[in-house]
Write an enzyme that holds these catalytic residues in place. Structure first.
Site: not given
Length: 155
Positions: A20, A59, A71
């Site tokens: 993450y 996120h 991204y």
């Protein structure tokens, strides 16, 4: 001083091992110079060298089109949108972006999964040995600094 930073953690929920990206950022005057790309490339190298991650996720605020496009260049896809994710900013909704490194397996694929893990361990061990040999070679030569500092960027 630092021009940018990335911070990650290993997430083992949902029967998978995922990385993450908690935060990734660069000081405003130094954006669009490739520093963010270098940080994402560093994360990608880390997960590939480890060889045991299913995916990478993060996120992004739904209106941050620049970050979403950034991204996507690295193979991330929007897989979910979470309403009211952020507490103190508007819009409060966030997209979950994910780069899948290996697909989730169904129950019948357990045996195949073990065979792939064994192969991955052997390949990882081989890479480690090659990496150690390369390190020995590089220690004999002077290295170029690959850190981004103010002097390098202004040139």
């Amino acid at each position: 001083y630092s021009l940018g930073a990335v911070c990650c953690r290993i997430d083992t929920s949902e029967n998978s091992r995922r990385l993450y990206i908690m935060t990734l950022g660069c000081l405003y005057p130094y954006r669009r110079l490739g520093i963010g790309s270098k940080m994402v490339e560093h994360v990608l190298k880390y997960v590939h060298a480890d060889g045991n991650f299913d995916s990478i996720f993060l996120h992004v605020q739904v209106n941050n089109e620049g970050a979403i496009d950034f991204y996507k260049k690295f193979g991330f896809e929007i897989v979910e949108t979470k309403e009211h994710y952020y507490k103190r900013i508007e819009p409060a909704d966030a997209h979950v972006l994910q780069k899948t490194l290996r697909p989730k397996l169904m129950n019948g694929d357990a045996k195949l999964s073990e065979e792939k893990k064994d192969k991955r361990r052997r390949v990882s061990s081989d890479r480690h040995n090659i990496s150690r040999q390369r390190k020995d070679l590089y220690e004999e030569r002077p290295r170029k600094c690959q850190f981004f500092n103010q002097k390098k960027i202004r040139k």
